[in-house]
Design a protein around this motif. Structure first.
Motif, PDB file in Angstrom:
ATOM      1  N   GLN A  58      -9.990  -6.488  -1.056  1.00 40.36           N
ATOM      2  CA  GLN A  58      -9.973  -5.552  -2.036  1.00 40.36           C
ATOM      3  C   GLN A  58     -11.573  -5.665  -2.689  1.00 40.36           C
ATOM      4  O   GLN A  58     -12.142  -5.056  -2.971  1.00 40.36           O
ATOM      5  CB  GLN A  58      -8.855  -5.311  -3.077  1.00 40.36           C
ATOM      6  CG  GLN A  58      -9.233  -4.032  -3.819  1.00 40.36           C
ATOM      7  CD  GLN A  58      -9.257  -2.897  -3.037  1.00 40.36           C
ATOM      8  OE1 GLN A  58      -8.324  -2.478  -1.976  1.00 40.36           O
ATOM      9  NE2 GLN A  58     -10.358  -2.124  -3.470  1.00 40.36           N
ATOM     10  N   TYR A  70      -9.367   3.828   1.705  1.00 35.60           N
ATOM     11  CA  TYR A  70      -8.742   5.036   0.891  1.00 35.60           C
ATOM     12  C   TYR A  70      -7.121   4.871   0.829  1.00 35.60           C
ATOM     13  O   TYR A  70      -6.664   5.803   1.045  1.00 35.60           O
ATOM     14  CB  TYR A  70      -9.129   6.086   1.181  1.00 35.60           C
ATOM     15  CG  TYR A  70     -10.574   6.329   1.356  1.00 35.60           C
ATOM     16  CD1 TYR A  70     -11.566   6.368   0.259  1.00 35.60           C
ATOM     17  CD2 TYR A  70     -11.379   6.232   2.565  1.00 35.60           C
ATOM     18  CE1 TYR A  70     -12.642   6.168   0.339  1.00 35.60           C
ATOM     19  CE2 TYR A  70     -12.717   6.337   2.579  1.00 35.60           C
ATOM     20  CZ  TYR A  70     -13.499   6.434   1.315  1.00 35.60           C
ATOM     21  OH  TYR A  70     -15.085   6.480   1.415  1.00 35.60           O
ATOM     22  N   GLY A  71      -6.654   3.572   0.489  1.00 33.98           N
ATOM     23  CA  GLY A  71      -5.129   3.527   0.383  1.00 33.98           C
ATOM     24  C   GLY A  71      -4.554   3.284   1.726  1.00 33.98           C
ATOM     25  O   GLY A  71      -3.234   3.437   1.787  1.00 33.98           O
ATOM     26  N   THR A  73      -2.847   2.278   5.373  1.00 39.31           N
ATOM     27  CA  THR A  73      -2.811   0.998   5.913  1.00 39.31           C
ATOM     28  C   THR A  73      -3.077   1.058   7.385  1.00 39.31           C
ATOM     29  O   THR A  73      -2.595   0.069   8.274  1.00 39.31           O
ATOM     30  CB  THR A  73      -1.330   0.740   5.802  1.00 39.31           C
ATOM     31  OG1 THR A  73      -0.562   1.810   6.281  1.00 39.31           O
ATOM     32  CG2 THR A  73      -0.923   0.625   4.345  1.00 39.31           C
TER      33      THR A  73
END
Length: 80
Positions: A58, A70-71, A73
């Protein structure tokens, strides 16, 4: 003793060795395969190294070294 900042360098090295891209579990395996002795010798890092690797990824995103996810997975870690 290794720390989170070392993890940042290690992740970049692992990604470069993989052509610039890799899934988190692949990178975790590479980190363990190449840096197990440093991780084990670093006290409590042996218990938190996978969390610390995600923290390092991160930070690498925040500084533009890794592409943002962008979040999501369902994307690999990629060098920018």
């Amino acid at each position: 003793m290794a720390n989170r900042e070392d993890m940042m360098k290690w992740i970049v090295e692992c990604l470069k060795a993989r052509g610039g891209s890799g899934w988190p579990k692949e990178i975790a395996k590479d980190l363990w395969d190449h840096y197990e002795s440093e991780i084990r010798a670093s006290g409590d890092l042996v218990y938190s190294w996978q969390y610390d690797a995600r923290w390092a990824a991160q930070k690498l995103r925040d500084t533009g070294v890794l592409k943002p996810v962008y979040g999501r997975t369902d994307r690999p870690w990629e060098l920018a």
